[in-house]
Design a protein around this motif. Structure first.
Motif, short mmCIF file in Angstrom:
data_model
loop_
_atom_site.label_atom_id
_atom_site.label_comp_id
_atom_site.label_asym_id
_atom_site.label_seq_id
_atom_site.Cartn_x
_atom_site.Cartn_y
_atom_site.Cartn_z
N HIS A 269 0.86 -1.19 0.00
CA HIS A 269 0.00 0.00 0.00
C HIS A 269 0.89 1.23 0.00
CE1 HIS A 269 -3.18 2.81 0.67
NE2 HIS A 269 -2.82 3.08 1.91
N ARG A 300 -3.71 3.01 -11.84
CA ARG A 300 -3.29 2.49 -10.54
C ARG A 300 -4.39 2.70 -9.53
NH1 ARG A 300 2.35 4.65 -8.59
NH2 ARG A 300 1.17 6.59 -8.38
N ALA A 302 -4.89 2.11 -5.32
CA ALA A 302 -4.28 1.74 -4.04
C ALA A 302 -5.35 1.68 -2.97
CB ALA A 302 -3.21 2.75 -3.66
N THR A 307 -2.29 -2.96 -3.88
CA THR A 307 -2.16 -2.02 -4.99
C THR A 307 -2.24 -2.76 -6.31
OG1 THR A 307 -0.77 -0.51 -3.70
CG2 THR A 307 -0.65 -0.32 -6.10
#
Length: 315
Positions: A269, A300, A302, A307
């Motif tokens: 993370h 992306r 997260a 992730t």
């Protein structure tokens, strides 16, 4: 996500970095706002670059005539196809070429025709540019086409730009909130399509990661140099997963008629909102910046549980 403390109103006033959104309608509105910006740069002897769509680049070249020789022009649909490439490889590159001088930049990262997959990365770019360039001697004017962009896009322009410019003049945004905009654009990615290949990897299987990526590129008909780019980008992500994401990860690959996609998931993370957005000194963390340089899009997401990074390379 961790973040620097937000600047106070007095700090924002003192900041030499200026980030404005030009809300324009039609050719006349675009030329009126941008030509004033360029001529002001001439009068102040500030190097200027225009990074916009081919249509708008052509409009400005023709209107400037002989004065166009004093401006650098970039087709942002190519150099900034991946929004994550714009700060390090367009803006900072231009600033580095003019050390010790204040620069002017006209940008159009949110051009009409951006896809739904590209949109969150565009918002995050516009939001984090305020953090990346804080304290730098630059004035950036981002062009937004009111007639061809939807309400959501214009609302996000207000959230990511501290100053707005339209037919009513220049005024502070009433909803400026770059960190909030960045967080809201951190959206979960769609599930890969049926038929995507899956590989669980650890340090010992990085060679297999590169082989799987090469196979995906070959199956899609990518040219050899783009297969190498894709391998390099995925290798950086996989290595990062091993080092910072719990020692392992999952690679998924697929392709369609327009692109090859490689996804890396892990249990890490990240908390640095600027990661991969700046070219760091001494090569530290440079790998994630290179991922943006090599890919046509980087998505992306997260979360506290992990992730997901997704690399797109156009065919």
């Amino acid at each position: 996500m961790s973040r620097p403390s937000a600047p106070t109103p007095s700090e924002r006033v003192a900041d030499p970095f200026v980030h404005e959104a030009l809300l324009y309608e039609g050719i006349v509105g675009f030329l009126d706002g941008t030509m004033k910006f360029i001529y002001e740069g001439f009068s102040l002897d500030e190097p200027t670059v225009v990074a916009a769509t081919p249509r708008n680049v052509t409009l400005l070249r023709e209107r400037l005539g002989a004065f166009a020789e004093g401006v650098e022009f970039l087709d942002l649909t190519r150099s900034g196809r991946n929004p994550g490439r714009i700060i390090p490889w367009v803006i900072c590159r231009f600033m580095d070429e003019h050390p010790g001088r204040r620069v002017r930049i006209i940008g159009q990262p949110m051009w009409p025709g951006r896809t739904a997959e590209e949109y969150p990365a565009c918002v995050q770019h516009e939001a984090m540019i305020n953090v990346a360039l804080a304290g730098r001697d630059a004035t950036i004017l981002c062009a937004y086409d009111l007639a061809r962009l939807d309400r959501r896009t214009i609302d996000d322009a207000h959230r990511t730009h501290p100053v707005m410019l339209d037919d009513n003049g220049r005024y502070p945004s009433g909803t400026y909130d770059p960190y909030g905009a960045n967080d809201d654009a951190n959206v979960p990615l769609s599930e890969p399509p049926a038929g995507a290949t899956t590989l669980r990897f650890e340090l010992e299987s990085l060679v297999e990661v590169r082989r799987r990526v090469a196979e995906a590129g070959l199956d899609a008909g990518l040219p050899p140099e783009r297969i190498v780019d894709l391998q390099s980008a995925v290798n950086e992500l996989a290595t990062n997963s091993i080092q910072h994401g719990g020692g392992s990860g999952t690679l998924r690959t697929w392709h369609d008629t327009t692109r090859v996609v490689c996804e890396v998931r892990d249990f890490g993370h990240f908390t640095d909102v600027m990661i991969g957005r700046l070219r760091p000194p001494h090569g530290r963390g440079r790998g994630l910046v290179m991922v943006h340089y090599l890919a046509d899009l980087v998505q992306r997401h997260a979360s506290p549980t992990g992730t997901t990074a997704r690399i797109h390379v156009l065919r």
